[in-house]
Every structure is written in C-alpha cells, then in structure tokens.
Design a protein around this motif. Sequence first.
Motif, short mmCIF file in Angstrom:
data_model
loop_
_atom_site.label_atom_id
_atom_site.label_comp_id
_atom_site.label_asym_id
_atom_site.label_seq_id
_atom_site.Cartn_x
_atom_site.Cartn_y
_atom_site.Cartn_z
N ASP A 42 -6.28 -2.70 1.44
CA ASP A 42 -6.36 -1.26 1.71
C ASP A 42 -7.60 -0.74 1.00
OD1 ASP A 42 -6.08 1.46 2.05
OD2 ASP A 42 -4.02 1.55 1.31
N ARG A 74 -8.83 2.13 0.78
CA ARG A 74 -8.61 3.38 0.03
C ARG A 74 -8.08 3.10 -1.37
NH1 ARG A 74 -5.52 5.13 5.16
NH2 ARG A 74 -4.31 3.49 4.21
N ASP A 75 -7.44 1.94 -1.52
CA ASP A 75 -6.87 1.54 -2.80
C ASP A 75 -7.77 0.53 -3.51
OD1 ASP A 75 -4.68 2.31 -4.22
OD2 ASP A 75 -3.29 0.89 -3.32
#
Length: 158
Positions: free
Chosen positions: A113, A115-116
């Motif tokens: 991910d 975004r992570d």
Amino acid sequence: MDELPITLAGKNKLEAELNQLVKVEREELKVAIAEARELGDLKENAEYHAAKEKQGIIEGRIAQLQGILARSRVVEVSKIKSTKVVFGATVSLLDVEKNVNITYKIVGEDESDIRDNKISYNSPLGKALIGKEEGDTVIVKAPKGDIEYEIESFEFVD
C-alpha cells in the motif's frame, strides 16, 4: 503451488477482512436477500438483484482471500539478520534528483500500500532494492524516466 511471503501484520489484516466478510457482511446479505424475496416478483425486484450482485462480489473476495492465505508463508521480520536488503526490510532512501528522504517497507504483493509506504517485493523498486547494501545506489525505471535512489539505511522491524 508457490508460497508467497507475507508479514505477520499483513496476514492479520487479511484475516480480519476475511472474518468481517464471512461473519458480518455475508450474514447481513442473507437477511437483505430474504427481505427482498418477500417483496414479490423477483424479475422486477431491484433490491433482490442488487443484493445478489453484492453477494457475488463478497463471495468472490472471500474466495480470493482464502486463496491468498492458503498459499502465504509468514516471514517473521524481527528475526531476520541480514547485511543486505531482503523481504521485510524497512529501507530509508534518498531520492538523488529531488534530494528527498523516503522510507519504504518491502512486503508481500497482497499487503502493499503506497499510501502506507509499503511496497511489494515484486514492484520495480522492491526488485531493485533486494540484495543491495547500505550506501548502494539503485536506478528504477519508471514511466517518467529513471529514478536514482541511494540506500541510506535499513532495519528489520515488525
């Protein structure tokens, strides 16, 4: 069947999603379908068709998650001792062109991910980092051109 590496946190996240789908959403859908059936003619019943469509999507995701979990092998990241970047490493990089620091954790495909700041070991950057050491430079081919990173440090934390 090839085993796929996954972190313990990634496995726990997928199991939680599977549990939510099986025990909550599947049960709610059973009730919604039963209520929609009671409304009469199924050919012209929009609620029934919407619930059946959602049921198909949920059942597909349940099967997908079960397949992923069945072929996954948990890698205990905190127990890794390596002088090179390997699966599970949290890598601090310097984007040479932009002079910006960024940190990524190399994880399994199904838990990545951006975004992570979690990237797959199969991504272009993940592949470029695997096997490298602190101080090495890697060049990643991206659609907008080559990006050069310098590995500043890496560690193995869960």
